[in-house]
Scaffold this active site. Sequence first.
Site: not given
Length: 297
Positions: A177, A214
């Site tokens: 992420e 993400k």
Amino acid sequence: MDFAQAAEQIGKGNGFIAALDQSGGSTPKALRQYGVAEDAYSGETEMFDLIHAMRSRIIKSPAFTGDKVVGAILFEQTMDRDIDGIPTAQFLWEQRGVVPFLKIDKGLEAEADGVQLMKPMPGLDALLARAKGLGIFGTKERSVVSAANAKGIAAIVAQQFAVGEQVAAAGLMPILEPEVTISIADKAEAEAMLMAEILRHLDALPADRQVMLKLSLPTVDNFYAPLVDHPRVLKVVALSGGHSREAANAILARNRGIIASFSRALSEGLSAQQSDAEFDATLAQAIDSIHAASVAG
């Protein structure tokens, strides 16, 4: 946990991933949003008891099932706690059909070169082994991009993939992420640099390795299509990043193959003061809308 079955559920993307992973720093804000003021508890123990009660209420709600919520990301203390006497990860998978993930990062370093790298994670191997034993499928680790700085973005992606290798070696699926702050003026340029670096690292992975990504919702619709289609990517998921649920859903619905991984946008409108019927109805409406946006593409 059947790893292959869980991977298939996530890979098909017939739903979204709930981010229930607020940590010590973000928990007071999450509780305030839920209608629990800071004077309602004293100390971290009571605070974490209250946030676990909120998360348990969400997870046990009738609408929170694998039909629309394919996965959920947990905070370490949530993983270590029970729901109705059953360890949380086991409850998610066996009772709700939801694939459990674990947030593993320990927060962010000070900004340098336009990014915030992750702080060191001492004891990560032990945490990963414990998570695997408790039925966790994968992990999530967050860092932040705040400028289109090539040096900083190269460093942030290299760190993400290095941690991902450690996670994969433990037999878990990493969610990488590198969040791009949605309010920066050069967001589109930062996204272009970020995707180029991610593709370079993906192309270097072994043929049998996959990761998840993400990412912030892109400035240009379907900009991340090369990542969505890459054979080394199990799934691309999107964070709401400060957008309202309505705005995040609208953008998400225009991006093929990306599903939501929302936190604040999922719990928006939920309150400790609601009756169970009101709470369940509010959550069901949120789940329906985020699911619809996730499968629209």
